[in-house]
Design an enzyme around this catalytic site. Sequence first.
Site, mmCIF file in Angstrom:
data_model
loop_
_atom_site.group_PDB
_atom_site.id
_atom_site.type_symbol
_atom_site.label_atom_id
_atom_site.label_comp_id
_atom_site.label_asym_id
_atom_site.label_seq_id
_atom_site.Cartn_x
_atom_site.Cartn_y
_atom_site.Cartn_z
ATOM 1 C CG ASP A 111 -2.163 0.864 1.011
ATOM 2 O OD1 ASP A 111 -2.595 1.016 -0.147
ATOM 3 O OD2 ASP A 111 -2.695 1.412 2.006
ATOM 4 C CB THR A 127 -7.665 1.912 -0.423
ATOM 5 O OG1 THR A 127 -6.354 2.455 -0.526
ATOM 6 C CG2 THR A 127 -7.713 0.568 -1.131
ATOM 7 C CD GLN A 151 -4.782 0.584 -3.149
ATOM 8 O OE1 GLN A 151 -4.573 1.790 -3.182
ATOM 9 N NE2 GLN A 151 -4.180 -0.237 -2.280
#
Length: 287
Positions: free
Chosen positions: A205, A229, A279
């Site tokens: 991340d 996110t 993502q």
Amino acid sequence: MSQALQALTELLSLQQQTTLQFIGQCEHLGLRQVFGGQVIAQAISAAQQTTPEGRNIHSCHSYFLRPGDSAAPIFYEVEVLREGRSLSSRRVKALQHNQTIFYMTASFQASEQGFSHQSTMPPSPAPEQLLSEKELVAQLSATEINQQFVDAFSQERALEVRPVQPYNPLQGHVAEANRQLWVKANGIITAPSWLHNALLGYAADLHFLPVALQPHGKGFLEEDMQVATIDHSMWFHRPVNFNDWLLYDIQSPSAQNNRGFVRGAFYDRNGILVASTAQEGIIRQRS
């Protein structure tokens, strides 16, 4: 092992309440909300601790439902979906203040022999030729007003990060939608192999969704930006060794409807593809 890495490994080990219930504390990075990589890593840890010995995570798919509160613990509940002859499936729910903030489904498999191929690692300067993220952030202190961010990211970190393309999250600039960084543990990890996988979930991340902002010249910590996110997926192809450098190669092929999409790949020094990531998240400029 550095004190920061020791603290993070303890954070990811979790406190077990029952066979399928765990509690995790939150680290403080100068941000009000919880870092998404921490939640991913703790969910991997919780699920891994409920699987048979010898089965390691090979994929996980996550949804972030609400922002996490960095001042409160997170409760993880694991559900056993399936225990097959070669695969174990788990679902992890994360809760804060009696509300579900996150879901993950994960699959685990024992090592097997079979077909093998991979993509080629892209060219990149060696990590020894680059400044660390800590050194780059320290340079901002003379020019940027967000001293809280500078102080937090200038401290000793559990993971050492060396960006190939330096990037200022407080003041973006127009660039192509790709980024590379080298990352490794700030010390030597001697714990079980699953901890390396959890740390990879944490690292996945880092610098990820903000790559979708680069063509638009925005930094994810600019005051008029909302960056969050929505979902995050990972595939673990080969054993992870966080005691040596891994190259994280990231691209953003699309952004629309105030959503950015990014995908990435981790390679070790020898060009071995370790893991793949994807993502999507909100990238909204407030009026």
